[in-house]
Design an enzyme around this catalytic site. Structure first.
Site, short mmCIF file in Angstrom:
data_model
loop_
_atom_site.label_atom_id
_atom_site.label_comp_id
_atom_site.label_asym_id
_atom_site.label_seq_id
_atom_site.Cartn_x
_atom_site.Cartn_y
_atom_site.Cartn_z
CB SER A 133 9.53 -0.69 4.47
OG SER A 133 8.49 -0.86 3.99
CE1 TYR A 157 2.88 1.49 3.49
CE2 TYR A 157 4.37 -0.22 3.32
CZ TYR A 157 4.02 0.85 3.00
OH TYR A 157 4.79 1.85 1.98
CB THR A 183 2.56 4.14 6.55
OG1 THR A 183 3.94 4.32 6.33
CG2 THR A 183 2.17 4.85 4.86
CE LYS A 265 6.44 7.92 4.97
NZ LYS A 265 5.42 7.73 3.80
CG HIS A 289 3.68 6.85 0.07
ND1 HIS A 289 3.17 6.18 1.32
CD2 HIS A 289 4.36 6.20 -0.59
CE1 HIS A 289 3.54 4.86 1.23
NE2 HIS A 289 4.39 5.02 -0.05
#
Length: 392
Positions: A133, A157, A183, A265, A289
């Site tokens: 992440s 992100y 994402t 994603k 998610h």
């Protein structure tokens, strides 16, 4: 040829010498063991979902609507669970999905705070790749070496600062990550009653922000360094984190940022798959998610149409995977590779890299046995016609 189910036999053999497994063998046990080590706030952050959590629960229940048709005398005593992805052969179809707080879920040694490195060590030991992440407790450059020979992917992100986004991607490339996973469904937080009840969010406490506070672009935006004024750095993160204006018009920019494989994603609709493919992405990541962000339909119900629209392009899948049987079903519905999130996250809380590796071994052994005992010797044989729809 060794089968992953040899792990199963090893457990019984160890039992003959009075050595039971160090960790539980199934999802409920993993969650319960992790629950004992996590405080209420962090446990609820990981376990909770959006709204009434019906989507989260539906993700899990969706697997129960499919059964596997057994075939006998199939000569499946040896199985091949390997898959090919972006020009590389992986020994298993599993991958570890990104968890933005896994860096603080490590309770194995009593000093939580390096869970991302523990995930990477589990990947190195198991050969199961990890998608790491943006929200790490340690900078991505310190995590990457722990992956060993197992590839890791960097999940982005996308911040509302383009220079910062580009810096993240350049750093991931330089650190040796094998691809970029963008994402799309988390440009703001969903409605999460468990977290709201605690009025708590780990990142607003300055946790899991190491990729930001170590980034030269992010640091250049601050009047004082994060070390001098951590509160101001956290506030700057909150103002930078999401990009609500991101649209299909930005796909060319995302594509031009890197020559690494690029995956989107959160794609669940076939029209979005086709637009992504036309935009030059290398793979689709079908996911809702885990039901954490917004109410929707179960992710598994989207998977067949996503695979059809992808028309041969790799499709990764996660959301609701709790067992090796679930892995087999997702593969049969067309997933190229199947991600697990909470299961290995609970493993990190149970026992760091060892706990996560145990979870992966359990999932792989069960998937392997499920294939073999039902008469399927390879992932290539797992097609939609091996599944039976179970009436509700």
């Amino acid at each position: 040829m060794a089968n992953f189910s040899d792990f199963n036999i090893g457990v019984y053999l160890n039992g003959l010498f009075g050595t039971p497994p160090a960790f539980p063998m199934e999802y409920a046990g993993w969650e319960a063991a992790a629950r004992e080590k996590l405080d209420d706030v962090l446990y609820d952050y990981v376990a909770g979902g959006a709204g009434d959590e019906a989507t989260q629960d539906g993700n899990v229940a969706a697997f129960g609507r499919w059964g596997i048709a057994p075939r006998m005398l199939a000569g499946a005593a040896e199985r091949d669970l390997s898959v090919e992805l972006f020009g590389r052969r992986y020994p298993t179809p599993l991958f570890m999905a990104p968890i933005g707080v896994v860096g603080i879920m490590d309770a194995a040694d009593g000093t939580p705070g390096h869970g991302d490195q523990e995930v990477a060590r589990a990947a190195a030991a198991s050969g199961v790749p990890a998608v790491m992440s943006t929200l790490m407790q340690d900078p991505m450059e310190e995590v990457a070496p722990e992956l060993g020979e197992t590839p890791g992917f960097f999940q982005l992100y996308t911040p509302n600062d383009r220079e910062l986004a580009e810096s993240f991607v350049r750093r991931a490339e330089a650190a040796g990550y094998a691809g970029i996973v963008v994402t799309l469904d988390t440009w703001t937080l969903g409605w999460r009653p468990r977290d709201l009840r605690h009025a708590s969010m780990p990142q607003l406490q300055g946790k899991c922000l190491a990729n930001y506070t170590s980034d030269p672009v992010f640091r250049s935006r601050l009047e004082k360094t994060p070390e001098e004024d951590p509160g101001a750095a956290t506030l700057a993160w909150a103002m930078t984190f999401g990009n609500p204006g991101l649209s299909w018009d930005d796909l060319s920019w995302l594509r031009e940022m890197t020559d690494l494989p690029l995956l989107l994603k959160g794609i669940c609709h076939p029209d979005d798959v086709r637009r992504a493919k036309d935009g030059g992405v290398d793979g689709i990541y079908c996911s809702n998610h885990g039901g954490r962000q917004a109410a929707s339909a179960p992710a598994l119900d989207f998977l067949p149409d996503v695979v059809t629209a992808a028309d041969g392009m790799p499709v990764l899948f996660d959301s609701g995977v709790r067992s090796g049987v679930d892995v087999v079903k997702a593969l049969a519905l067309g997933a190229t590779a199947v991600g697990v999130g909470r299961p290995y996250g609970w493993g990190i809380s149970m026992g760091g890299a060892d706990g996560a590796q145990h979870v992966l071994q359990c999932l792989l052994a069960e998937a392997d046995l499920t294939m073999g005992l039902n008469g399927y010797a390879s992932v290539a044989e797992l097609t939609r016609d091996i599944l039976v729809r179970i009436p509700s």
